[in-house]
Design a protein around this motif. Structure first.
Motif, mmCIF file in Angstrom:
data_model
loop_
_atom_site.group_PDB
_atom_site.id
_atom_site.type_symbol
_atom_site.label_atom_id
_atom_site.label_comp_id
_atom_site.label_asym_id
_atom_site.label_seq_id
_atom_site.Cartn_x
_atom_site.Cartn_y
_atom_site.Cartn_z
ATOM 1 N N SER A 42 0.828 -1.203 0.000
ATOM 2 C CA SER A 42 0.000 0.000 0.000
ATOM 3 C C SER A 42 0.863 1.255 0.000
ATOM 4 N N VAL A 43 0.324 2.309 -0.621
ATOM 5 C CA VAL A 43 0.975 3.614 -0.687
ATOM 6 C C VAL A 43 -0.067 4.668 -0.348
ATOM 7 N N ASP A 44 0.251 5.545 0.600
ATOM 8 C CA ASP A 44 -0.609 6.674 0.962
ATOM 9 C C ASP A 44 0.226 7.945 0.892
ATOM 10 N N TRP A 45 -0.351 8.968 0.255
ATOM 11 C CA TRP A 45 0.391 10.213 0.104
ATOM 12 C C TRP A 45 -0.539 11.400 0.329
ATOM 13 N N SER A 46 -0.070 12.365 1.099
ATOM 14 C CA SER A 46 -0.762 13.636 1.262
ATOM 15 C C SER A 46 0.272 14.696 1.602
ATOM 16 N N LYS A 47 -0.187 15.911 1.779
ATOM 17 C CA LYS A 47 0.716 17.027 2.072
ATOM 18 C C LYS A 47 1.490 16.793 3.360
ATOM 19 N N ARG A 48 0.855 16.170 4.359
ATOM 20 C CA ARG A 48 1.470 16.027 5.674
ATOM 21 C C ARG A 48 1.848 14.594 6.035
ATOM 22 N N LYS A 49 1.422 13.620 5.220
ATOM 23 C CA LYS A 49 1.724 12.231 5.530
ATOM 24 C C LYS A 49 2.086 11.478 4.261
ATOM 25 N N GLN A 50 3.116 10.651 4.341
ATOM 26 C CA GLN A 50 3.469 9.727 3.271
ATOM 27 C C GLN A 50 3.780 8.375 3.916
ATOM 28 N N LYS A 76 6.421 9.114 6.739
ATOM 29 C CA LYS A 76 6.815 10.486 7.006
ATOM 30 C C LYS A 76 5.581 11.260 7.429
ATOM 31 N N GLN A 77 5.698 12.002 8.520
ATOM 32 C CA GLN A 77 4.567 12.758 9.050
ATOM 33 C C GLN A 77 5.021 14.145 9.467
ATOM 34 N N GLU A 78 4.176 15.141 9.201
ATOM 35 C CA GLU A 78 4.456 16.513 9.599
ATOM 36 C C GLU A 78 3.375 16.979 10.558
ATOM 37 N N ILE A 79 3.801 17.533 11.698
ATOM 38 C CA ILE A 79 2.875 18.041 12.707
ATOM 39 C C ILE A 79 3.144 19.522 12.907
ATOM 40 N N ASP A 80 2.099 20.323 12.817
ATOM 41 C CA ASP A 80 2.228 21.770 12.988
ATOM 42 C C ASP A 80 2.048 22.153 14.455
ATOM 43 N N TYR A 81 3.015 22.918 14.973
ATOM 44 C CA TYR A 81 2.872 23.528 16.286
ATOM 45 C C TYR A 81 2.761 25.039 16.110
ATOM 46 N N THR A 82 2.627 25.739 17.211
ATOM 47 C CA THR A 82 2.439 27.186 17.137
ATOM 48 C C THR A 82 3.654 27.887 16.540
ATOM 49 N N ASP A 83 4.858 27.503 16.967
ATOM 50 C CA ASP A 83 6.069 28.219 16.567
ATOM 51 C C ASP A 83 7.023 27.401 15.703
ATOM 52 N N TYR A 84 6.636 26.194 15.317
ATOM 53 C CA TYR A 84 7.499 25.378 14.472
ATOM 54 C C TYR A 84 6.707 24.181 13.956
ATOM 55 N N ASP A 85 7.313 23.487 12.980
ATOM 56 C CA ASP A 85 6.749 22.241 12.466
ATOM 57 C C ASP A 85 7.700 21.103 12.801
ATOM 58 N N LEU A 86 7.130 19.951 13.158
ATOM 59 C CA LEU A 86 7.913 18.760 13.456
ATOM 60 C C LEU A 86 7.737 17.761 12.317
ATOM 61 N N GLU A 87 8.853 17.334 11.718
ATOM 62 C CA GLU A 87 8.832 16.304 10.694
ATOM 63 C C GLU A 87 9.380 15.008 11.297
ATOM 64 N N LYS A 88 8.586 13.942 11.215
ATOM 65 C CA LYS A 88 8.946 12.652 11.796
ATOM 66 C C LYS A 88 9.078 11.615 10.691
ATOM 67 N N GLN A 89 10.297 11.098 10.495
ATOM 68 C CA GLN A 89 10.583 10.087 9.482
ATOM 69 C C GLN A 89 10.815 8.753 10.165
ATOM 70 N N THR A 90 10.050 7.736 9.768
ATOM 71 C CA THR A 90 10.111 6.431 10.424
ATOM 72 C C THR A 90 10.346 5.324 9.405
ATOM 73 N N MET A 91 11.361 4.520 9.632
ATOM 74 C CA MET A 91 11.587 3.291 8.873
ATOM 75 C C MET A 91 11.531 2.142 9.866
ATOM 76 N N GLY A 92 10.682 1.162 9.575
ATOM 77 C CA GLY A 92 10.539 0.110 10.571
ATOM 78 C C GLY A 92 9.983 -1.182 10.037
ATOM 79 N N MET A 93 9.867 -2.134 10.941
ATOM 80 C CA MET A 93 9.292 -3.437 10.631
ATOM 81 C C MET A 93 8.581 -3.947 11.880
ATOM 82 N N SER A 94 7.637 -4.861 11.666
ATOM 83 C CA SER A 94 6.912 -5.444 12.785
ATOM 84 C C SER A 94 6.660 -6.926 12.513
ATOM 85 N N VAL A 95 6.578 -7.682 13.583
ATOM 86 C CA VAL A 95 6.273 -9.116 13.521
ATOM 87 C C VAL A 95 5.214 -9.395 14.572
#
Length: 328
Positions: A42-50, A76-95
């Motif tokens: 699956s692939v999901d894409w938007s302005k703030r989430k990929q 990849k996720q972007e979260i807007d705060y009042t004075d800055y934006d946080l970009e969170k990049q995650t590479m992972g696996m689960s079992v």
């Protein structure tokens, strides 16, 4: 005997007031190469989430009651705060592995290993933030129950799930996260002679810091999935404050048929939620409104018209949301 088709391709898109344009595509095969295994991409894409993910599941390991899954993903996720934006990049696996407890109940556990980068962009004047890289390793036991009569439009039954994530099985993060959800559906057609559906849902979350709780692991409230009438992520940590570790949201909804041939319905709702850094009741808000839902060829769509009922100065409210893929 001719074997039924086991694969499908789904492509969709839409627009959300928070995420902007959204595109999604998925390919699934429930019996890859005749092995009985389920393969999904699956692939999901938007302005703030990929998000890109691939998963492989065995619903009955060696024809037993045990099931197993393995997945790899890049998010990849972007979260807007009042004075800055946080970009969170995650590479992972689960079992994960699970087992049927009864006809409607299952239990199991999932192990997750992730490499996470948190970076800060568009900082306001005078604001300083340090980018962080860390490893997240956790195990999450869970138990779930589902006796509803339909996957797409339940009119009877209960869905419930509870889990406890232990972060700190190696890696850098160290915390406990408890997550529980409950949904109840009751059709009123026998009482009213109309296809009315009463629905209720609740979500309870709590985090306990055991040594390292990253800012991106905070709880948030607001938006179509938690508290309608307020923008997504409206309530959460700001300017380096302590992450929010307690939240409770619930919603009551009454759904009515609109155009049955087109699988369209409308509903009225009331939402109430609480969130805080150390207790559930530090911030309390509610919202109400109406929505139109459509089970479209590309997935469920919702047009949400809402109003914040007890907003305060500084709250980010929202009177309209368009949501793709969202269900009650």
């Amino acid at each position: 005997v001719e074997e039924a088709q086991t694969g499908n391709l789904i492509v969709g898109g839409g627009y959300g007031s928070y995420d902007g344009m959204m595109l999604n595509a998925s390919v699934n095969d429930r019996n890859i190469f005749g092995s009985g295994l389920n393969l999904g991409v699956s692939v999901d894409w938007s302005k703030r989430k990929q998000n890109f993910s691939v998963s492989l599941a065995n619903p009955a390991i060696n024809d037993s009651e045990y099931s197993g899954t393995i997945a790899a993903y890049n998010q990849k996720q972007e979260i807007d705060y009042t004075d800055y934006d946080l970009e969170k990049q995650t590479m992972g696996m689960s079992v994960g592995m699970g087992k049927a407890l009864t006809r409607h109940a299952r239990y199991g556990a999932t192990y997750k290993l992730e490499s996470i980068e948190e970076s800060y962009v568009e900082l306001a004047a005078g604001v300083t933030k340090t980018n962080t890289d860390y490893i997240h390793s956790s195990i999450t036991p869970y138990i779930s129950f589902n006796n509803t009569d339909s996957y797409t439009l339940p009119r009877k039954g209960i869905m419930a799930n509870t889990s406890l994530e232990f972060a700190g099985v190696g890696g850098d993060t160290k915390y406990l996260k408890s997550s529980s959800s409950f949904k109840y559906f009751y059709g009123l057609e026998d009482l009213t002679d109309y296809d009315w559906i009463f629905r209720y849902k609740a979500n309870l979350n709590a985090i306990q810091d055991k040594g390292y709780l990253p800012e991106g692991s905070s709880l948030y409230m607001g938006g179509p999935k938690s508290l309608r009438g307020y923008k997504s992520y409206s309530f959460g940590p700001e300017d380096g404050e302590t992450p929010y570790t307690r939240s409770f949201t619930n919603a009551i909804e009454l759904s009515f048929p609109l155009i049955e041939s087109a699988k369209m319905r409308w509903a009225i709702f009331y939402d109430y939620g609480m969130i805080g850094e150390k207790s559930f009741s530090e911030i309390k808000r509610s919202g109400a409104g109406a929505l139109i839902s459509w089970q479209s060829p590309v997935g469920p769509l919702q047009f949400i018209f809402s109003e914040a009922l007890n907003d305060e100065v500084g709250d980010e409210t929202s009177s309209f949301e368009f949501n793709l893929g969202g269900k009650f």
